[in-house]
Each structure stands twice: as C-alpha cells, then as structure tokens.
Design a protein around this motif. Structure first.
Motif: not given
Length: 522
Positions: A225-227, A333-334, A359-360, A365-372
C-alpha cells in the motif's frame, strides 16, 4: 517405517520424534541429514521456517549419543551460535525436545541476564551449548568456558552472524576452536560475498540448497500500500481493527487475524506504534534491543500464548523466531536490506499454513521495494486504501502524552531528592527555618533560580561553587553573608566568563591551613 528410522538414527531420537509427531522430513532435512551423518561440513540454504534446526540437531545428537564421553569441566562437545537471544532460547528448547530420552546436557547462554549463574552451570561442563557470541566471549574471558573440546560447530543464520558487526567476534571464536571439528552453516539467505567469507570457517562443505536464494514462501500473499509516512499509523490501526473484529472472517479484506507481527525500522518507532495501538484499544507489545531480557521474554511469551495478538518488533525478531499461528505480517517501514524482507515475511505461512504480508510504502521507500522485487522475483500486488480512510483516521484517538520532562534542577513539591531522607518541603525544618538550603534555593526569583541553574549546568560534575559552601554552612547555624557568592558570580559574568573560578578545598575545618600557599583552580 518412517524416513528418520531408515536413516538409522538412534532409537531414543526416534521416540522423541514420534512424540512430536514428526514423520516426513522437510526438503532441507532430507538433503542435509545424510551428509551430516557422514561427518561432512555443510553449507545449507533454505527458506526460513523449513526445519533447519532439526536438520542439524538430529544428526548431531545421533553422533554424541553414539560416542558417550564424560563431561569436561567448563567444556562442551557441541557449540551452536545464534545471532539473537530469542533464537538461541528457541534452538535450545527444540534440542531438549529431540534429546528428551538421551542422557545429554544442554545449556543456553546469552546476554541480558547475570553471567554468574550461567558460569556456575558450566562448571562441570555440558554436552551441548547454545550461545550468542557476546556472552560466549564473556564466559571465555572470565575462564568459565573453554572451546578446546568442541567436536561440532554450528552457525545458524550465517549471513547475519558474519555481517560486519559479527565478523570480529566470529574470527576470534574460530581461532579458539579445534582444527578437527565438523562445521555447519545454515541460513535462509547467503549472498555471494558472505559465502566467500564463510569458506574461512568451513572446510570443503557440502552445499545444500532447497530453494533459490532469497525466495519467499510460496503460500504468502504479498501486498503493498503506497501511503505517506505520516498516515501509516492510522492505516495500521484501521487494518488491525478490521482483522481483529469478531466478524473479520466474513468482512475483513484479507481474513481474520490470529496473530500479527508488525515490523518497524527503529526501537523508538516500535514503542510509538504500541502507544498508538493501545490508545485505540488494541492490546500490543513491543520487542527490541532496548527492552530488558525479562520484558522481551514476557512479550514473546504472551504472543505465543495468544494473550497478546499484536507484536511490534524490530528485525531482532525476524531471525528464526518460530511462533505458530502468525497469520499476518505488516511491514510498517520497509527494510533497506532486501534480504531482511525475506526473513520478516517468513514469520508467517510456516509448516504449510497460509499467510499475508502487507507493506506500507512511503514515497522515499519505493527504491527499497524495487530492490526487494528484484531479489525475490515477486511483484507485490498494489492494495488501495480503505474507503473513507480520511474520516476513519480522523476519528482515531490520540495516544496519551508522556509526562513533560522537568527542567533540570527543579522538582515537584514533596518529591524526594537523591540522597535525601526527607521530601524537599520538610528539609530544614527544626534547624532554623528560613536558613535551610531548600528555602534559600528558591529565594530571589531570577537570581536564586535561573542563575543558580546556569551555574550548576556550566560547572563540571562533582564540583561545588563557592556560594553553595556558605549556604551549606548556613543550614547548620553558621550564618555567613551569602551575597559574596552572588557578587562573585556577577563579577564572572562581567568579565565575560574568562576569569577562572577558584574553589576552596572541601572537608572538615582545619583543612584550610595551607591557605594562600596552594590553591586548586578549576
């Protein structure tokens, strides 16, 4: 005949497995146990929650039981290292269950509790020792433990243990171990750099990999969820309320919550989340490094028993903590390390169960999600905000504020002063009221209060200004002119604070015989 009996494990071990209801091995157990029974070193990579503990415990117990030896004082035959206290305690409990019908001693040592009791337990030696690196070295330095008798060395969660924060203690421990030993490394993730480093500790290992590195459990539904960061707390509270409601099985978007783990990046962030959830009527507990061992044990125990259904944790709880019934994992938190995400969501969907990981994600934090997603090769499904989210968030109660910090040097009326036997309002009574230190401290408004505090803050700890000496003597009936102290303070402020203040020696009368000869300056 079960697979474990076909392996030829000792009969007491088979009885213990039957009592636990173990019949079919997990993939890591099926591949690792035969090589370990041959005495080979092993590097095992498997998803978290797939039975790594049994994979190294069963063949090790079989070896120790088949070659009984008297215990050596302050020694052990098998050493298991764990990165966290909770994981160490869990490993020891599991091994005690497997060794239920064996005459083997199992001890567990970790920080946060007195070392003396642990040292006394090791005086006559033990067969198996489960430890964290810090407390292990403490016991070695105090000569309460020796590693010269170790036959089997196990490093669990090797990637985290050999991270930069643990590499120095690990190298020191490795130097103390005998050259002739069996070494086992197990972890859910094994980056290439860490694997290269591990070659320093294991010799010609058999590599057992039952899943691609850093893959997540197949039964975990993963959402994002992007927030905005400021709105995460409200969203978490609303999601937990929905999942904990009595009719959650029918109405909740992702099913009812049995137990949920909430992961934060910082310790203070975990405490803050607990305060908000408690204010909203959702019982929760926090577990992190700032908590005492008793608090951590109580929080984890309540979570296991179900009395506390929401556990807020830093990544200390993400490593190997096996709590059955965790249905949801929330990444408040990512993590900035992609492998840590694998360990977090691995707390759910254990032993064949299903799980949900949400995941919130804040904008930064979007770069962290891309790495995941690149690491796990899984695209997180976007999960929209609840309907009328803003209205629901506005109705949430605010957490109770902490008591405001009192300015240094001020105390509430009636509060005891450190080292004093009476409350402040009672000191000085019966000793010439009006001349005691407490009444003098408050006189003069600006001069007696603010300037006194400034002088107290500026001077080094343990030193007493000259004016305070006169006040102390005045409280015992020796009336001296107090304006001298204020006069000197005023002189110091006029000089710009450059002139050094001189202090008279402390102590009983007669110690000033060297006056005008030796002076202490500060």
């Amino acid at each position: 005949m079960s697979y474990f009996s076909e392996l030829g494990l000792a009969e007491p071990i088979l009885r213990a497995l039957e009592a636990k209801g173990y019949t079919d091995p997990s993939p890591i157990q099926r591949k690792a146990i035969p090589s370990l029974l041959e005495g080979r070193d092993l590097l095992g990579i498997a998803q978290t929650g797939t039975g790594k503990t049994a994979a190294f415990s069963l063949p090790s117990l079989h070896r120790l039981a088949g070659d009984p030896q008297p215990r050596k004082n302050a020694g052990c035959r098998m050493l298991v290292l764990s990165p966290t206290r909770e994981l160490a305690a869990q490993i020891a409990d599991n091994m005690r269950g497997y060794a239920k019908f064996l005459n083997l001693s199992i001890q567990c040592v970790f920080g946060g509790v007195p070392a003396g009791k642990q040292a006394r337990a090791l005086e006559r030696g033990t067969d198996i020792l489960v430890a964290t690196p810090g407390r292990l070295l403490d016991l070695i330095d105090s000569r309460a433990l020796t590693l010269r008798h170790v036959e089997i060395f196990v490093l669990d969660e090797a990637d985290q243990m050999m991270d930069l924060g643990f590499i120095v203690p690990l190298k020191r421990i490795a130097a103390l171990l005998p050259k002739q030993r069996q070494s086992l490394f197990f972890s859910a993730t094994m980056p290439q750099a860490i694997a290269e480093l591990g070659k320093q500790f294991i010799n010609n290992p058999v590599k057992v990999e039952v899943a691609p590195q850093s893959t997540t459990a197949e039964r975990v539904e993963q959402y994002a969820t992007f927030i905005n960061q400021a709105e995460k707390q409200a969203l978490l509270t609303i999601r937990l309320r929905e999942g904990l409601a009595p009719d959650a099985a029918e109405k909740a978007e992702h099913g009812a919550i049995d137990r949920a783990l909430v992961f934060t990046r910082t310790k203070h962030g975990a405490d803050r989340v607990v305060r908000h959830l408690t204010a909203a009527g959702i019982p929760a507990a926090a577990i992190h490094g700032n908590k005492s061992q008793a608090q951590r044990t109580a929080a984890l125990g309540g979570f296991r028993q179900g009395t506390v259904r929401i556990l807020v944790a830093t990544d200390i709880a993400a490593r190997g903590i096996d709590v059955s019934g965790v249905s949801h994992v929330y990444n408040f938190e990512i993590p900035n390390v992609p492998e840590q995400y694998v360990h977090r969501i691995g707390r759910t969907a254990r032993a064949g169960a299903d799980g949900v990981a949400i995941s919130f994600v804040a904008p930064d934090e979007k770069p962290y999600i891309r790495d995941i997603e690149r690491l796990t090769r899984v695209k997180l499904e976007a999960l929209p905000l609840p309907e009328d989210f803003q209205k629901q968030a506005a109705r949430l109660p605010a957490p109770s504020r902490k008591a405001p910090a009192q300015p240094q040097g001020e105390r509430r009326q009636g509060e005891r002063k450190p080292g004093s036997g009476k409350p402040r309002g009672q000191q000085g009574q019966g000793r010439g009221q009006g001349h005691g230190r407490d009444q003098e401290h408050g006189r003069g408004g600006q001069r007696g209060g603010q300037r006194g505090d400034e002088r107290r803050h500026d001077r080094p700890a343990g030193e007493r200004p000259q004016g305070e000496r006169y006040r102390h003597e005045a409280s015992h009936g020796e009336h001296r002119p107090e304006h001298r102290a204020d006069h000197r303070a005023d002189q110091g402020s006029e000089d710009g604070g450059d002139r050094k203040r001189r202090f008279r020696p402390r102590g009983p009368k007669g110690m000033g015989a060297h006056k005008n000869k030796v002076r202490r300056t500060g």
